[in-house]
Design a protein around this motif. Structure first.
Motif, mmCIF file in Angstrom:
data_model
loop_
_atom_site.group_PDB
_atom_site.id
_atom_site.type_symbol
_atom_site.label_atom_id
_atom_site.label_comp_id
_atom_site.label_asym_id
_atom_site.label_seq_id
_atom_site.Cartn_x
_atom_site.Cartn_y
_atom_site.Cartn_z
ATOM 1 N N LEU A 1 -25.095 -26.152 9.342
ATOM 2 C CA LEU A 1 -25.614 -24.486 9.704
ATOM 3 C C LEU A 1 -24.171 -24.169 9.757
ATOM 4 C CD1 LEU A 1 -29.256 -23.703 10.780
ATOM 5 C CD2 LEU A 1 -28.124 -24.077 7.783
ATOM 6 N N ARG A 2 -23.730 -24.323 10.702
ATOM 7 C CA ARG A 2 -22.399 -24.281 11.218
ATOM 8 C C ARG A 2 -21.321 -24.853 10.333
ATOM 9 N NH1 ARG A 2 -18.138 -26.562 13.183
ATOM 10 N NH2 ARG A 2 -19.467 -28.823 13.763
ATOM 11 N N ARG A 3 -21.300 -26.095 9.798
ATOM 12 C CA ARG A 3 -20.183 -26.043 8.717
ATOM 13 C C ARG A 3 -20.275 -25.345 7.353
ATOM 14 N NH1 ARG A 3 -21.857 -31.219 7.054
ATOM 15 N NH2 ARG A 3 -23.049 -31.239 9.018
ATOM 16 N N PHE A 4 -21.713 -25.290 7.433
ATOM 17 C CA PHE A 4 -21.868 -24.323 5.949
ATOM 18 C C PHE A 4 -21.366 -22.716 6.172
ATOM 19 C CE2 PHE A 4 -26.004 -26.933 4.540
ATOM 20 C CZ PHE A 4 -25.168 -27.593 3.348
ATOM 21 N N GLY A 5 -21.319 -22.159 7.172
ATOM 22 C CA GLY A 5 -20.914 -21.359 7.255
ATOM 23 C C GLY A 5 -19.646 -20.913 7.620
ATOM 24 N N GLU A 6 -18.473 -22.041 7.675
ATOM 25 C CA GLU A 6 -17.710 -22.301 7.386
ATOM 26 C C GLU A 6 -16.323 -22.254 6.573
ATOM 27 O OE1 GLU A 6 -16.293 -25.833 9.941
ATOM 28 O OE2 GLU A 6 -16.936 -24.099 11.892
ATOM 29 N N GLU A 7 -17.956 -22.977 5.398
ATOM 30 C CA GLU A 7 -17.432 -22.973 3.938
ATOM 31 C C GLU A 7 -17.399 -21.285 3.439
ATOM 32 O OE1 GLU A 7 -20.347 -26.166 2.303
ATOM 33 O OE2 GLU A 7 -18.977 -27.896 4.142
ATOM 34 N N GLY A 8 -18.124 -20.884 4.075
ATOM 35 C CA GLY A 8 -18.136 -19.104 2.651
ATOM 36 C C GLY A 8 -20.163 -19.241 2.841
ATOM 37 N N ARG A 9 -21.074 -19.946 2.612
ATOM 38 C CA ARG A 9 -22.321 -19.835 2.120
ATOM 39 C C ARG A 9 -22.957 -18.819 2.802
ATOM 40 N NH1 ARG A 9 -24.500 -25.500 0.027
ATOM 41 N NH2 ARG A 9 -26.376 -24.428 -0.838
ATOM 42 N N LEU B 1 -25.976 -20.228 18.336
ATOM 43 C CA LEU B 1 -27.563 -19.281 17.207
ATOM 44 C C LEU B 1 -26.859 -17.849 16.462
ATOM 45 C CD1 LEU B 1 -29.688 -20.190 15.109
ATOM 46 C CD2 LEU B 1 -31.235 -18.923 16.645
ATOM 47 N N ARG B 2 -26.477 -16.947 16.840
ATOM 48 C CA ARG B 2 -26.423 -16.071 16.709
ATOM 49 C C ARG B 2 -24.711 -15.463 15.930
ATOM 50 N NH1 ARG B 2 -25.523 -10.292 20.809
ATOM 51 N NH2 ARG B 2 -25.247 -9.185 18.888
ATOM 52 N N PRO B 3 -24.252 -16.457 15.566
ATOM 53 C CA PRO B 3 -23.315 -15.810 14.938
ATOM 54 C C PRO B 3 -23.324 -16.757 13.618
ATOM 55 C CG PRO B 3 -21.740 -17.347 16.394
ATOM 56 C CD PRO B 3 -23.799 -17.209 17.137
ATOM 57 N N LEU B 4 -24.817 -17.538 13.513
ATOM 58 C CA LEU B 4 -25.353 -17.710 12.046
ATOM 59 C C LEU B 4 -25.809 -17.149 11.712
ATOM 60 C CD1 LEU B 4 -26.412 -21.405 12.893
ATOM 61 C CD2 LEU B 4 -24.312 -20.998 11.719
ATOM 62 N N VAL B 5 -26.354 -16.321 12.442
ATOM 63 C CA VAL B 5 -27.303 -14.227 11.998
ATOM 64 C C VAL B 5 -26.237 -13.958 11.632
ATOM 65 C CG1 VAL B 5 -29.197 -13.304 12.820
ATOM 66 C CG2 VAL B 5 -28.956 -15.137 13.891
ATOM 67 N N ASP B 6 -25.974 -13.192 12.439
ATOM 68 C CA ASP B 6 -24.566 -12.258 12.657
ATOM 69 C C ASP B 6 -23.308 -12.891 10.681
ATOM 70 O OD1 ASP B 6 -25.337 -10.865 14.149
ATOM 71 O OD2 ASP B 6 -23.878 -11.589 15.778
ATOM 72 N N ASN B 7 -23.700 -13.433 10.361
ATOM 73 C CA ASN B 7 -22.242 -13.724 9.681
ATOM 74 C C ASN B 7 -23.217 -13.755 8.208
ATOM 75 O OD1 ASN B 7 -20.435 -13.694 10.795
ATOM 76 N ND2 ASN B 7 -20.465 -15.852 11.498
ATOM 77 N N GLY B 8 -25.265 -13.634 8.180
ATOM 78 C CA GLY B 8 -25.520 -14.435 7.468
ATOM 79 C C GLY B 8 -25.737 -15.444 6.659
ATOM 80 N N VAL B 9 -25.966 -16.529 7.482
ATOM 81 C CA VAL B 9 -25.291 -17.987 7.142
ATOM 82 C C VAL B 9 -26.669 -18.656 6.543
ATOM 83 C CG1 VAL B 9 -25.143 -20.324 7.615
ATOM 84 C CG2 VAL B 9 -24.036 -18.367 8.321
ATOM 85 N N ILE B 10 -28.209 -17.856 7.930
ATOM 86 C CA ILE B 10 -29.605 -17.983 8.462
ATOM 87 C C ILE B 10 -30.079 -16.887 7.969
ATOM 88 C CG2 ILE B 10 -29.453 -20.307 8.951
ATOM 89 C CD1 ILE B 10 -30.031 -19.082 11.471
#
Length: 497
Positions: A45-53, A133-142
């Protein structure tokens, strides 16, 4: 959206295991799921977030699991377990020096995987799960969804205790992540008519049910009763392609066999080989063969989703929505290749024209239709309550009902907070975890489950006795000792019950 939308929903949950034994369940269960499921899935999920997803999937994390993944004791013990995993791989390398080349390669691969997990833990997880986990939530990745504090089977709870457990769980997630979940995975997808009103009162806007609760009509979210709360149903036609009671991808002959151990090292060196093949006759695990099978099954699943969405679009005259929902622990812990398969599917679905989104995204996109009256239901055997309210667990149900009566009679409102009453409530919630009845009914470490339910009930009874006698000093002393072992949810305030 022309074809339709798809949501993966993952439910991350283990009961409170810290300080309650190690092997074969207990803390070992937590460590294996942490290493083989939580680390790789969060990394993906972190890698998906780095890709802008964004809106990659809906991730449920129960408060009782989050409490363990943030707990200093659990973090320290997990770090030690990772080191032990690496040492066991080194032991296996020596043992398998003259064995099949696949076994020698497996030992080296295990050592590398353990080293990578240690590096991931030391560089990202040392301060717990919440900062990861929080950056994934803050950035809307999940989309993050929550639930009641200790994962109780809600239909068997007194409404006051049910509401308290849910408020406590939502508050815990808010404290850890700065977000109060708008959605929940109802424990065991347990539902009884009217629960949507309690959800609405707690600020919950959406929850999961199993497909049969909607008679298989899962193409859209549905508002429940007269409320604005939306339920989404698992599409079993798609979900069971992965994990069904009778068949599914993880049972393929090429995949790593979960049940076959090399006992000196504790590693799993075999592939499934065949359903009727005895452990000693299973073939060594072949990573290359498994990787080829992962790709084949990912392509098959994508094809299943596309065909399902086309069928639903033709049936309803507009793009529909498919929800596939699973335990997170399936991916990596139970099914070794699961994380690789999940990533392949999440990358392949958009290329096939499928809009991948979350339950929140589906709601915002208007993939919701008119109201429905849901029956009493769950996602367990028979899709009713028998797993948690059946003959095999009649004693646990009776004990739980008596505990709830005593809890409501013992906890008193007041202006001064009582650590003894807080621990009384904490022990009650731990005793009421749905896991104990599930494990007994399914005969999965049933003795451990009965022991855990008994231990927490016994501690509850002793605290209730001291509080009832007005022996405040002894009650506080006992509560302090118990909290050293069982102390999740430090914010829990019994007066709110």
């Amino acid at each position: 959206m022309k074809l339709g939308s798809f949501s993966f929903v993952l439910h991350s949950h283990l009961p409170w295991l810290a300080h309650h034994g190690s092997w074969p369940v207990g803390e070992e269960w937590l460590h294996q799921a942490w290493a083989h499921s939580y680390l790789p899935i969060v990394d993906m999920l972190r890698r998906f977030g780095e890709e802008g997803r964004s809106d990659v999937l809906t991730l449920g994390v129960t408060p009782v699991l989050a409490a363990q993944l943030d707990d200093p004791y659990c973090l320290r013990e997990f770090h030690l377990w990772l080191g032990n995993w690496q040492l066991r791989a080194q032991l296996a390398a020596g043992q398998w020096r003259t064995a099949d080349p696949l076994l020698r390669s497996l030992a080296a691969d295990e050592h590398q995987r353990a080293a990578k997990a240690i590096e991931e833990f030391e560089s990202r997880w040392r301060h717990g799960f919440s900062p990861v986990l929080r950056p994934l939530v803050d950035n809307g990745v999940i989309e993050l969804i929550g639930g009641p504090a200790t994962h109780p089977f809600q239909p068997l709870l007194d409404p006051r205790i049910r509401a308290f457990a849910l408020r406590t769980g939502l508050a815990d997630t808010q404290l850890r992540l700065g977000h109060t979940p708008e959605g929940i995975w109802a424990p065991e997808c347990g539902y009884e008519p009217g629960m949507e009103d309690g959800y609405a009162a707690a600020g919950v806007k959406r929850f999961l049910v199993d497909g049969p609760a909607l008679h298989g009509n899962t193409a859209f979210g549905r508002t429940v009763g007269s409320s604005d709360v939306v339920c989404f149903g698992r599409d079993l036609e798609v979900t069971y392609r992965v994990w069904s009671p009778k068949a599914g991808y993880p049972g393929d002959a090429a995949y790593k066999d979960f049940h076959t151990y090399d006992h000196p090292s504790g590693l799993k060196p075999s592939r499934v080989t065949g359903k009727q093949v005895s452990p000693e006759d299973k073939k060594p695990y072949d990573p290359e063969l498994a990787a080829q099978t992962v790709q084949k099954h990912a392509e098959d699943f994508i094809d299943v989703v596309v065909r399902r969405l086309k069928s639903l679009r033709d049936q309803h005259g507009r793009p529909a929505h498919v929800v596939a929902a699973y335990d997170t622990e399936l991916y990596g812990h139970w099914w070794h290749e699961g994380p690789a398969w999940l990533e392949a599917v999440l990358r392949g679905l958009p290329e096939a024209g499928v809009h991948v989104t979350t339950l929140r995204g589906a709601t915002e996109a208007g993939l919701v239709s008119g109201p429905v009256d849901l029956p009493a239901s769950s996602w367990g055997s028979g899709k009713d309550w028998r797993v948690w309210d059946g003959e095999k667990v009649a004693d646990l149900v009776s004990s739980g009902a008596e505990l709830q009566k005593k809890l409501l009679a013992t906890v008193a409102p007041g202006s001064v907070r009582s650590a003894a009453q807080d621990q009384l409530v904490r022990e009650a919630l731990l005793a009421l975890s749905s896991d104990w009845a599930f494990m007994v009914t399914k005969d999965s470490a049933a003795d451990y489950a009965r022991h855990r339910a008994h231990v927490h009930t016994e501690r509850f009874d002793e605290l209730a006795r001291l509080i009832g006698y007005g022996d405040a000093l002894k009650a506080e002393e006992l509560a302090a000792r118990l909290r050293q072992q069982d102390g999740p949810f430090g914010h829990l305030d019994a007066r709110a019950l």
